[in-house]
Design a protein around this motif. Structure first.
Motif, PDB file in Angstrom:
ATOM      1  N   THR A 594      39.123  39.546  52.984  1.00 24.95           N
ATOM      2  CA  THR A 594      38.303  40.090  51.795  1.00 24.95           C
ATOM      3  C   THR A 594      39.019  40.120  50.763  1.00 24.95           C
ATOM      4  O   THR A 594      38.741  41.222  49.965  1.00 24.95           O
ATOM      5  N   GLU A 595      40.082  39.641  50.552  1.00 23.31           N
ATOM      6  CA  GLU A 595      40.893  39.750  49.457  1.00 23.31           C
ATOM      7  C   GLU A 595      40.106  39.441  48.024  1.00 23.31           C
ATOM      8  O   GLU A 595      39.211  38.406  48.094  1.00 23.31           O
ATOM      9  N   VAL A 596      40.151  40.100  47.062  1.00 26.16           N
ATOM     10  CA  VAL A 596      39.620  39.777  45.569  1.00 26.16           C
ATOM     11  C   VAL A 596      40.134  38.302  45.247  1.00 26.16           C
ATOM     12  O   VAL A 596      41.351  38.184  45.072  1.00 26.16           O
ATOM     13  N   GLN A 597      39.118  37.321  44.899  1.00 22.81           N
ATOM     14  CA  GLN A 597      39.345  36.228  44.197  1.00 22.81           C
ATOM     15  C   GLN A 597      39.134  36.054  42.749  1.00 22.81           C
ATOM     16  O   GLN A 597      37.997  36.797  42.358  1.00 22.81           O
ATOM     17  N   ILE A 598      39.795  35.545  42.073  1.00 27.81           N
ATOM     18  CA  ILE A 598      39.166  35.181  40.766  1.00 27.81           C
ATOM     19  C   ILE A 598      39.255  33.397  40.500  1.00 27.81           C
ATOM     20  O   ILE A 598      40.199  32.790  41.087  1.00 27.81           O
ATOM     21  N   GLU A 599      38.073  33.198  39.936  1.00 28.33           N
ATOM     22  CA  GLU A 599      37.881  31.665  39.896  1.00 28.33           C
ATOM     23  C   GLU A 599      37.229  31.429  38.401  1.00 28.33           C
ATOM     24  O   GLU A 599      36.740  32.211  37.704  1.00 28.33           O
ATOM     25  N   PRO A 600      37.531  30.168  37.941  1.00 30.91           N
ATOM     26  CA  PRO A 600      36.794  30.000  36.343  1.00 30.91           C
ATOM     27  C   PRO A 600      35.243  29.423  36.650  1.00 30.91           C
ATOM     28  O   PRO A 600      34.924  29.134  37.853  1.00 30.91           O
ATOM     29  N   VAL A 601      34.769  29.861  35.880  1.00 38.37           N
ATOM     30  CA  VAL A 601      33.217  29.348  35.543  1.00 38.37           C
ATOM     31  C   VAL A 601      33.004  28.741  34.534  1.00 38.37           C
ATOM     32  O   VAL A 601      33.720  28.874  33.485  1.00 38.37           O
ATOM     33  N   SER A 602      31.804  28.073  34.394  1.00 40.84           N
ATOM     34  CA  SER A 602      31.570  27.238  33.072  1.00 40.84           C
ATOM     35  C   SER A 602      30.954  28.036  32.181  1.00 40.84           C
ATOM     36  O   SER A 602      30.440  29.193  32.423  1.00 40.84           O
ATOM     37  N   ASN A 603      31.137  27.914  30.894  1.00 42.55           N
ATOM     38  CA  ASN A 603      30.714  28.512  29.683  1.00 42.55           C
ATOM     39  C   ASN A 603      28.998  28.583  29.780  1.00 42.55           C
ATOM     40  O   ASN A 603      28.496  27.909  30.325  1.00 42.55           O
ATOM     41  N   ILE A 604      28.793  29.866  29.068  1.00 41.73           N
ATOM     42  CA  ILE A 604      27.177  29.931  29.085  1.00 41.73           C
ATOM     43  C   ILE A 604      26.516  29.637  27.800  1.00 41.73           C
ATOM     44  O   ILE A 604      27.263  29.729  26.812  1.00 41.73           O
ATOM     45  N   SER A 605      25.376  29.234  27.721  1.00 45.60           N
ATOM     46  CA  SER A 605      24.676  28.856  26.565  1.00 45.60           C
ATOM     47  C   SER A 605      24.517  29.888  25.844  1.00 45.60           C
ATOM     48  O   SER A 605      24.080  31.162  26.277  1.00 45.60           O
TER      49      SER A 605
END
Length: 2047
Positions: A594-605
């Motif tokens: 249950t470790e907190v994860q950080i991931e990149p996401v795509s930009n939003i319009s």
């Protein structure tokens, strides 16, 4: 009066479509129903009605608009019809057909046909004269007739007025002082001119008169269907251009509060793991506490209590995570391994009923492996107590073990027991508008070196959820950072943590600082219903608020940025989205941690959050007054900001939206202010160089009075306007506004209903029906409005889902409101009111929009370039819409805005002072809707624009100049105030009132030393100039602010409280007379911060001053000469006003009194005062009070008590009764308070005030003579019902036939229990003149003890009952106590079940009616109801319900007492039946939030006495009664108050949940008792390390009343070193108990016994007590007759007459009969009251260090015996039961099918070296092992081994008692009570490694499954299905033998069978064990024979030969023979080959 418009048809329409019409009159619009698919004709046939309160003017207009209706787009206008109502006013009835006109005022072909009726006043009563006015055709949608002013009005209904102002159909009348207790009287409406008589009218129309009218109107109209409409519905032509201000000044959040969290860890079960040593850790925030370690068990029992104390703001408290973890084998050296954890936030616990979870099982899960499933359960109690919270703690004794874990999980209601793992995705995209977080010096240095200008902030986002934190990356130097990252949390769903915290922080090398914080409530972004949705949000912008934006190194308001308190400035906005995904834990690719994860996401319009629109904010300040003088006289300006737009001082960051407007797209370095002031070319083209003007020009303030300035705006009002760009998400705010308005309307209506009930006016049910009608209509209207949505871009999933769920909710609410409306009857009003309040909470919850759009507007007052004070206005409140309901409640209205200090400065006294009061107009809307922005301003102004030129009409004005001015005179009738705040050290105040109106202020005179001043003063404000049209000012005058102060001789006057009022306005053309004028006095609630500070009784009228004719003539001449006219008000104008009476009292000088028409009508009253005595007077100025006297004063008159000559010797008064006469208002609600003051008479004629008390309400002391004609039974029945309520009974009526053989007038009460009738309390009302029998069947704790009773422990199905009747000698007081506790618990359970059933039934009825099904068609409780998901009842509870009636074994017959789980005082009205106690106060009052001063510290003593008031003259009958003593007045037959000697006997039973006092989380409590100068300290009998000690002691003290009457029982903590600490104490006023008519001296037992455990303990027998009561009550009797009957008064009671003595002989006695009468004394007419039964009371322990929070509870009772009667017997022995010494002998005979764990070295065979280990729970150190059965190949083991376990056992509590030292350092032993459980384990013995654990069984010796007869029958089901199998108790069976299974958990955490054991259990008492001793193992005496084990069971290295024989010979015998034979053969062949060559040679050579 009403105007009714009947809309018939609209013809010659073009095309085909849906049509709708809107009818408007006086600003109140109604919509018709929608006609679908109309062609050329629309037949509406619909009536609309406006109930109105003032005459319709002939010039008024009616407007009808016809639209083409569209569900998606806005409705298109077809045409409008307007008509002037002149003809209608003249004729009263008119039919009209006419054509419509279009937008260009051109007639079109479409024509309309309508009928109008106008009903004028009908004499003095405004009831329709025409029947058809009640018979209006109903709406086709099923909505109600428009009887009410619904939300369709399209204007804010924000004003709250009181009931009785107006009506629909059925009128109410205004009582003098109408609207008493209402907190605000704003939006005051015109009182209908309905012949209001002066003086005191009946509160409402006479019921008969009303009914007659109704009958005339509607034939037989049912009263239960009449509704009263909203009070504000008759706000006739009110323009409503003003909003209601908020009276509470102080911000409520952010202030620290005391909290105490108590957690009891009871036990753990089913922990995963083998042979564990578990410890439970409880963690809240940073604090951790651990239980002790329990060895070798998977189900440890702890029963340990932990308390956590906090002093933090509520938000911080409720966000703290409470974590319960189980750790395996933790010790000093190692941290242990985590088994599993459970977590929830504190807010979840606090939101539970009673703020607690009781006996619930917390399910543990492993956060490192989410696929693992449940890791076990911990049973615990959790309670969160805030200051003043009363928690009902269930009784500690006799707690049954709740075995049903699944049905009692620690989860809030509605959360499913099967929670799943889920991922919470928080996507963080970007932020805008961040403030600079660094000094400019550093930036300049950097610029010099690097040559670039950097943004001064390094932001990152921190998200906290469920105790975990996730951070994004840091974006260096960026005001507009872009992250595009997602933070993923893994948590159980639904989570038990309600809020998610999102925070933007500035990264810094030294210390990261919060920039802004926002909390997201998960309940608002999800819906758990059947058609609900998972949490979802966005992508949406979150607006963050906090401290002001200017950067300082030490920000004093940093807390605001952390989310504590209300933000005072916009900080930034953050674009985020939230999604939740439920995980399938069975799939292989899932991450188990249950470790907190950080991931990149795509930009939003750009368009994802909505289309960027240009908005326009306009504001105008019409008045700036009440500016605090402390600010100084530097020029002051006001700045308005929205987001960063308009922020001139510190709006440093660039706005992306403004940048986007730049055409060239270059990087612009200008600051936002430059952008605003130098707009780009594109803007210039649009708006003709429109620049924003965010602040008013600075202006020097002018002095109003000694406290306040004002700004001289007069006729020139400054304006501000700001252009701003935001994503267009108005729909969200519109829906929110509609719901808010519905909620405001509902709240207003409910306040009306409450006020009608409070002021005891008639017909609250009619008003409630009106409220429900409005609610239903409004909710239906919401569904119509909210469904249209033009702007589809930027709609998120949450928007769609929220809309669906809101519409569902509103539809169901409309339906339920309709249904409840039909159920509202007079007797159900209060219940239904509670239901409707639930609607209000639901509405408020729904209205709160979680996705922000436009930021809030801030108004700052700036002086000397510093921000001084602010106001924050939600943008939705001022948002414009063309649809009236969607418009913000303050949009286009003048609102009184009070500025306050920011942050912590606003707490306490500084926050109570108004910094400034603005009358402000605000409008926010799309730039394209700008044409309407001035529409709501008061009329009569000219715009003053900054620039001239083309397109001038679009440019907003920079100021408004009012050329219309009205001159008024304000009259403030200040009558009196009451219950004021004590501001002086004497405990009193010197109050005066300051009245502010516009720029004027006046003060009343100061009244010295009182909390209830009567000023009786008229303040006249002359020449008050108000700007605007006369008509608007008439209906919407500005508010009046009234502030009360305490005058101090030195220094500034101290603030007491503030309230607002609206004056009643009279224009020149109106008549000054009834019913509207003069105004009536009303109560206004005063506020001091957020706390109430008293009430003000006053009236306010605003009178327009007419101009003098001469002056008008002069003005006309001036105009003719082209000069500017100056009209002055001449003397003639002022003379036209109503006259003012001159001062009536010459002593008061020029002070004007309140005029006669306004002051209340007075009557002559006599007030009699009973002076009993004074108690506990404290020292005054270090001197003791010696000669006190009491002064009573009311309305200027009063009386003094006799002087107490020597307070120490006798503090009672010699003269008991005195009286005085006084003129008081006839209206009881206006009675002034009565002041009680105690003064000490010192030498030389000096007087010192000791303390005072104000009796604010005299109503309870008003004497009403008994009604002789009334039937005695009504009183009796009422009392009896009250009695039943007390004993948790239910009242049933059941006629009982009986031959009439008694003399007339007698009523027989039969006490014989009848066997076939279910025992109930039954009372029959019978006319007392007839002879009849009353059957009073008793409660369980009464006579049916003789019959069978339910057993104390609930038994399961098929259980054997071999319980013999207990021997009388075995029973003791504790048997009685435990039986009584069980009865109390059963009663509570029954009560709860009955309540739940009633609620369910009600829900079903509502559901049934809304679905049009009869309630009878629904299944009754016990069938379908149980299946409802909401119903948390587990299968076990159901079983209980079914078996409770069928198979409950008889409860053994034990006489019982009554256990009260509260103080006796609460149950019996503080024993103030005739003697009242008034606390005397001295010293300055503390504010609720000020913890240093507690009100209890201000109490300096108590006055005992009473009051009785009655109107004169009194009827003669009373004085003529026999034995009437004129000296005693109404206080006849009260005892004398001479000193009396009394023996006090205090019984202390036990204390529960004590607050720990030692470091180890325990306490060593002992009892201290104080009475007068006597103190008993029971220090040597302290109980070591116990928070639930059982004391079982009694103490005797001799005391003399009245000198020693306050008993203190305290619990102290014993300490070896240092002073002992007080844990808590409770105080009991013994004197009130002693003299009470309830006879609280010694409780009346349920049965009369002369010996045994239930012996009668009162020295007076029942016959003597009864005779005394009859004598004192002047009753005839008692007369004992033959056949077991006794007559008292006109009642005959029946009962038994025999009693058994100790030798068993039966004697005749009358005691039972007398006792029967005593137990039903409450039913005796006239003198009866409930006598106190034999009882135990539970009292809370309090500690002054922790005010308002319980420190534990103590169970006790007190007996009192006067010394002048025979002495009582010895005290009852209640010493704690000594545990019985027992011995449990366990013989382990055999085992079978034990799993084989070892592999053989030689053979590889599976085998086990089995041994069995056993111990009793809690005695792990005494564990015993059998010998080892080696080398078992089949799992069979033979032992014949005996364990012997001696232990101490408490039979009543079913617990083992263990006394042992906690550690080697402990001073003494600690006693533990734990359940009797035997643990048996099977092990595999290993010699060179640790033994292997194979399995275990734990047997609860009180109920365990019977052993199987054979090993084959023994199965795993004996453990898994334990609840369903018959159980036995070793304490009853004594001896039992059988097979039981051993179990352990496999890899999948499932139980598996690991073996079976044949054992024999034998329980003996110590005496039996001594007579028949046995040896351990197989030793003497009584040795067991050796087991017949197979020969294989040995140890190989002890007998190697045997090992060879068994391991080799047995198995390889033939192999060995074969090998030997083969070897022999080989040898022979070898010898042959060896010898053959020689022999061959010999043979050949023949040697």
């Amino acid at each position: 009066m009403a105007l009714v418009v009947y809309l018939k048809t609209v013809t010659e329409l073009r095309g085909k479509g849906d049509r709708i019409a809107k009818v408007t009159f006086r600003g109140l619009s109604f919509f018709s129903r929608v006609l679908e698919n109309c062609e050329d004709e629309a037949r509406f046939e619909q009536a609309f009605r406006w109930p109105i309160g003032s005459q319709v003017d002939g010039n008024e207009m009616l407007e009808i608009q016809v639209f083409n209706y569209s569900k998606v787009f806005t409705n298109r206008l077809i045409g409008t019809f307007c008509m002037v109502l002149q003809k209608v006013v003249e004729e009263g009835h008119l039919e009209v057909s006419d054509t419509l006109i279009d937008d260009n005022n051109t007639a079109i072909q479409t024509s309309i046909s309508i009928e109008i009726k106008y009903q004028t006043m009908d004499g003095s009563v405004k009831v329709w004269s025409d029947g058809e006015f009640l018979d209006i055709p109903d709406d086709c949608d099923g909505t109600f007739q428009f009887e009410t002013d619904s939300l369709l009005s399209g204007r804010s209904q924000g004003s709250r007025t009181s009931p009785g102002r107006s009506v629909h159909g059925i009128p109410t009348f205004r009582k003098t002082g109408k609207g008493v207790f209402s907190a605000m009287k704003l939006g005051k409406t015109r009182v209908s001119k309905d012949g209001h008589k002066k003086g005191d009218d009946p509160a409402i129309l006479d019921a008969e008169n009303l009914d007659r009218k109704v009958m005339r109107l509607g034939g037989g109209v049912d009263h239960d269907t009449i509704s009263l409409a909203s009070v504000t519905a008759v706000t006739t032509n009110v323009s409503n251009k003003r909003s209601k201000p908020d009276i509470k000044m102080e911000p409520s959040s952010g202030r620290p509060v005391d909290y105490q969290i108590s957690v009891t860890v009871i036990e753990a079960r089913q922990l995963v793991g083998l042979n564990m040593d578990p410890v439970v850790c409880v963690e809240i925030g940073e604090e951790k506490k651990y239980t002790s370690m329990k060895e070798s068990t998977n189900c440890p029992y702890y029963n340990e209590y932990f308390v956590f104390d906090f002093h933090v703001p509520p938000d911080v408290m409720f966000d703290k995570i409470l974590k319960i973890s189980v750790i395996h084998s933790k010790n000093l050296l190692r941290s242990g391994t985590l088994v599993g954890t459970f977590k929830l936030d504190v807010g979840t616990v606090y939101s539970q009923p009673e703020h607690q979870f009781h006996h619930k099982w917390a399910m543990l899960s492993d956060h490192d492996d989410i696929t693992a499933g449940c890791k076990g359960y911990v049973k615990c109690d959790i309670a969160v107590i805030g200051k003043g919270d009363n928690i009902k703690i269930p009784h500690k004794a006799n707690e049954t073990d709740e075995d049903d874990i699944e049905g009692n999980l620690l989860l809030p209601e509605g959360v499913p027991s099967e929670r799943l793992w889920a991922r919470f995705y928080v996507k963080v995209y970007r932020a805008e508008g961040l403030p600079k977080m660094n000094t400019s010096i550093m930036a300049n240095v950097k610029k010099a070196f690097i040559g670039e200008n950097r943004d001064l902030v390094d932001p990152y986002v921190l998200v906290q959820f469920a105790g975990q934190k996730g951070k994004t990356s840091v974006q260096k130097s960026s005001y507009e950072p872009i992250w595009n990252e997602q933070i993923i949390f893994t948590e159980m769903f639904p989570p038990l943590c309600r809020r998610l915290k999102v925070q933007i922080r500035d990264s810094d090398k030294v210390n990261d600082v919060a920039i802004g914080t926002h909390f997201i409530d998960l309940r608002k972004i999800a819906n758990d219903g059947d058609k609900g949705f998972l949490p979802t949000m966005g992508p949406a912008w979150l607006n963050m608020y906090g401290s002001t934006r200017n950067y300082t190194l030490m920000d004093e308001h940093q807390d605001l940025n952390e989310g504590l308190g209300e933000g005072v400035s916009f900080r930034a906005r953050l674009l985020i989205s939230i999604a939740v995904e439920i995980l399938d834990t069975s799939s292989a690719e899932i991450m188990s941690s249950t470790e907190v994860q950080i991931e990149p996401v795509s930009n939003i319009s750009e368009s994802a959050t909505g289309k960027l629109e240009e908005f326009f904010l306009f504001g105008s300040i019409l008045e700036a007054t009440m500016i605090d003088r402390k600010i100084g006289d530097k020029p002051i300006s006001f700045e308005v900001t929205i987001g960063n737009y308009g922020n001139q001082i510190d709006g440093m960051s660039k706005s992306s939206s403004a940048k986007k407007k730049k055409e060239d797209g270059e990087e612009s370095e200008e600051e936002e202010t430059e952008l605003i002031h130098n707009s780009s070319d594109e803007e210039a083209e649009d708006d003709e160089d429109l620049t924003s003007v965010p602040s008013t020009p600075p202006m020097k303030p002018v002095i109003t009075d000694r406290n306040y300035f004002h700004l001289p705006y007069f006729e020139k009002k400054p304006c501000i306007y700001i252009k701003n760009w935001w994503q267009d998400q108005r729909r969200r705010l519109y829906n929110s506004n509609i719901m808010d308005k519905i909620a405001d309307k509902l709240e207003e209506g409910l306040n009306d209903v409450q006020e009608i009930i409070k002021t005891e006016k008639a017909y609250p049910e009619r008003r409630l029906r009106g409220v429900l009608e409005e609610l239903s209509t409004s909710c239906s209207r919401f569904v119509t409005l909210a469904n249209k949505d033009q702007n589809l871009s930027g709609r998120t999933r949450l928007d769609k889902e929220r809309l669906k769920s809101c519409m569902r909710e509103m539809e169901s609410m409309a339906q339920q409101a309709k249904t409840i409306r039909t159920q509202v009857k007079r007797n159900t009003v209060r219940d239904k009111l509670k239901l409707v309040f639930n609607f209000l909470h639901r509405l408020r919850f729904l209205a709160d929009e979680p996705q922000h759009s436009i930021p809030d507007v801030f108004i700052w007052m700036i002086s000397n370039n510093k921000r001084i004070a602010y106001a924050r206005i939600p943008s939705k409140d001022i948002l414009y819409s063309i649809v009236g309901e969607e418009m913000g409640k303050d949009c286009g209205k003048v609102k009184a805005v009070f500025l306050r200090l920011p942050g912590k400065k606003g707490f306490g006294p500084a926050g109570w002072t108004v910094q400034a009061k603005l009358e402000m107009y605000l409008w926010l809307g799309l730039n394209k809707q700008r044409k309407d922005f001035l529409s709501g301003l008061p009329s009569g102004f000219e715009e003053n624009k900054a620039m001239k030129g083309t397109g001038i009409q679009t440019v907003p004005p920079i100021s408004l100049v009012y050329n219309m001015k009205q001159v008024f005179q304000l009259r403030a009738h200040m009558y009196q105030a009451r219950s004021l705040f004590a501001a002086d050290s004497s405990g009193l105040s010197d109050p005066f009132a300051r009245v502010f109106f516009s720029t004027h202020s006046q003060v009343t005179e100061v009244i010295n030393e009182t909390l209830c001043p009567t000023w009786d003063q008229l303040l006249v404000f002359d020449n008050v100039e108000l700007y605007g049209e006369a008509g608007e000012l008439r209906d919407d005058p500005p508010i009046i602010v009234i502030e009360l102060y305490d005058q101090d001789t030195v220094g500034k006057a101290e603030f007491i409280g503030r309230t607002f009022a609206k004056p009643l306005t009279k224009m020149v053309d109106e008549h000054y007379g009834p019913p509207q004028f003069p105004p009536q006095l009303e109560y206004y609630q005063l506020y001091r911060g957020n706390c109430t500070a008293g009430d003000l009784l006053a009236a306010f009228e605003l009178l327009q001053i007419p101009y003098d004719d001469d002056e008008i003539r002069r003005a006309l001449i001036a105009v003719h000469d082209f000069a500017v006219p100056q009209i002055k008000i001449g003397p003639a104008g002022r003379a036209a006003l109503p006259p003012i009476d001159g001062p009536t009292d010459s002593d008061r000088g020029p002070i004007l009194p309140v005029p006669l028409g306004i002051r209340p009508v007075l009557s002559r009253y006599r007030i009699e005062v009973l002076f009993w005595g004074l108690r506990d007077l404290k020292r005054i100025n270090l001197a003791q009070v010696d000669r006190p006297r009491v002064d009573i004063e009311c309305a200027g008159k009063g009386v003094q008590s006799a002087l107490i000559q020597n307070y120490k010797k006798n503090p009672n008064f010699s003269t008991l009764v005195k009286w005085f006469e006084v003129d008081l208002p006839e209206n009881e609600l206006l009675h002034p308070p009565l002041n009680i003051r105690v003064v000490d008479c010192r030498a030389f004629g000096r007087f010192t005030l000791v303390g005072s008390y104000a009796v604010t309400s005299l109503r309870k002391f008003i004497y009403s003579p008994p009604d002789k004609t009334a039937n005695n039974w009504t009183h009796t029945a009422r009392l009896a019902n009250g009695y039943m309520a007390l004993t948790n009974g239910t009242s049933h009526s059941c006629p009982h036939s009986h031959p009439i053989s008694h003399p007339s007038g007698d009523i027989v009460v039969n006490m014989d229990p009848e066997p076939n009738i279910k025992k109930m309390n039954t009372v029959v009302k019978i006319d007392s003149t007839t002879a009849a029998v009353v059957k009073v069947d008793l409660n369980e704790d009464e006579m049916d003890k003789e019959n069978e009773k339910k057993k104390k422990k609930k038994k399961k199905k098929g259980e054997e009952v071999d319980e013999e009747e207990p021997d009388e000698s075995m029973l003791d007081w504790w048997s009685k106590y435990f039986a009584s506790v069980e009865t109390m618990m059963e009663n509570l359970r029954a009560q709860e079940a009955a309540l739940a059933e009633a609620e369910e039934r009600e829900d079903l009825e509502i559901a049934a009616e809304s679905a049009e099904i009869k309630a009878d068609d629904f299944p009754v409780k016990g069938t379908k109801l149980k299946e409802k998901s909401k119903d948390k009842k587990s299968s076990k509870d159901k079983k209980k319900n079914h078996e409770g009636t069928e198979k409950q074994p008889p409860k053994r017959k034990v006489d019982e007492l009554v256990v009260y789980n509260k103080e006796l005082e609460i149950e019996f009205g503080n024993f103030e039946d005739w003697l009242h106690t008034f606390n005397l106060y001295r010293g300055k009052a503390g504010d609720d939030d000020d913890h240093n001063v507690v009100d209890d510290d201000r109490i300096v003593g108590r006055f005992k006495g009473s009051l009785c008031m009655y109107k004169l003259p009194l009827s003669e009958e009373i004085a003529r009664e026999a034995g009437f003593d004129p000296n005693m007045g109404m206080f006849q037959s009260i005892p004398h108050n001479d000193p009396i000697n009394v023996l006090i006997r205090i019984y202390i039973i036990r204390a529960t949940d004590l607050h720990p006092a030692d470091i180890n989380g325990k306490a060593d409590p002992y009892i201290v008792i104080r009475l007068g100068k006597t103190e008993i300290r029971d220090k040597e009998n302290y109980i070591s390390k116990q928070l639930n000690p059982v004391f079982g002691k009694s103490f005797d003290i001799e005391a003399t009343f009245p000198m020693e009457s306050m008993l203190t029982v305290a619990v102290y903590d014993w300490d070896l070193v240092g002073t002992d600490d007080l844990i808590g104490e409770t105080k009991i006023d013994l004197e009130n108990r002693y003299y009470s008519k309830h006879r609280a001296t010694c409780g009346i037992a349920s049965n009369y016994s002369v010996h045994g455990y239930n012996v009668w303990r009162d020295p007076q027998k029942p016959t003597q007590i009864l005779a005394k009561l009859c004598r004192e009550g002047k009753l005839d009797g008692p007369h004992y007759g033959p056949g077991g009957r006794v007559k008292v008064g006109n009642r005959i009671f029946l009962g038994p007459t025999e009693i058994e003595d100790e030798s068993g002989l039966k004697k005749q006695t009358e005691e039972h009969l007398a006792l029967t009468v005593l137990r039903h004394w409450g039913e005796i007419p006239r003198v009866g009251c409930k006598l106190i039964p034999e009882h135990v009371e539970t009292r809370p322990l309090l500690n002054t260090d922790k005010p308002g929070i319980e420190q534990g509870r103590i169970e006790m009772w007190v007996d009192m015996f006067p010394m002048d009667v025979p002495a009582p017997g010895p005290a009852i022995d209640i010493s704690p039961r000594k545990p019985k010494r027992c011995e449990l002998r366990v013989i382990i005979w055999n085992t079978d099918e034990v799993i084989l764990e070892d592999d053989d070295y030689f053979t590889g065979e599976k085998s086990s070296d089995i041994f069995v280990r056993g111990w009793l729970k809690g005695q792990q150190e005494d564990k015993q092992d059998t010998d080892v059965h080696y080398h078992s190949l089949t799992g069979e083991g033979n032992f014949n081994w005996r364990f012997v376990f001696p232990f101490d056992y408490l039979m009543a509590e079913e617990k083992i008692v263990i006394s042992k030292k906690e550690s080697m350092f402990s001073w003494d032993e600690t006693e533990y009570k734990i359940p009797a459980r035997l643990t048996l384990q099977v092990w595999d013995a290993d010699h060179f490694s640790a033994d292997d654990f194979l399995g275990a069984i734990e047997l609860d010796l009180n109920k365990f499954p019977r052993g199987a007869k054979t090993a084959k029958q023994c199965s795993l089901n004996m453990v898994l299905k334990e609840h369903e199998l018959p159980t036995i108790s070793i304490f009853k069976q004594k001896r039992v033998k059988g097979w039981w299974p051993f179990v352990a958990r496999d890899e999948n955490d499932e139980f598996e069978l690991t073996g079976k054991v044949e054992a024999e259990l034998h329980l003996l008492t110590t005496e039996e064990a001594e007579k028949n001793p046995v040896g351990l193992g197989r030793n003497e005496p009584e040795p067991l024979e050796k087991p017949n084990r197979p020969d294989t069971t040995f140890l190989w290295f002890l007998s190697p030969l045997k090992a060879i024989r068994y391991l080799i010979c047995n198995r390889y015998k033939w192999l060995i023979i074969k090998i030997i034979l083969a070897l022999l053969l080989l040898v022979m062949v070898g010898l042959f080959l060896y010898s053959m060559p020689g022999y061959l040679v010999k043979k050949l050579l023949r040697v």
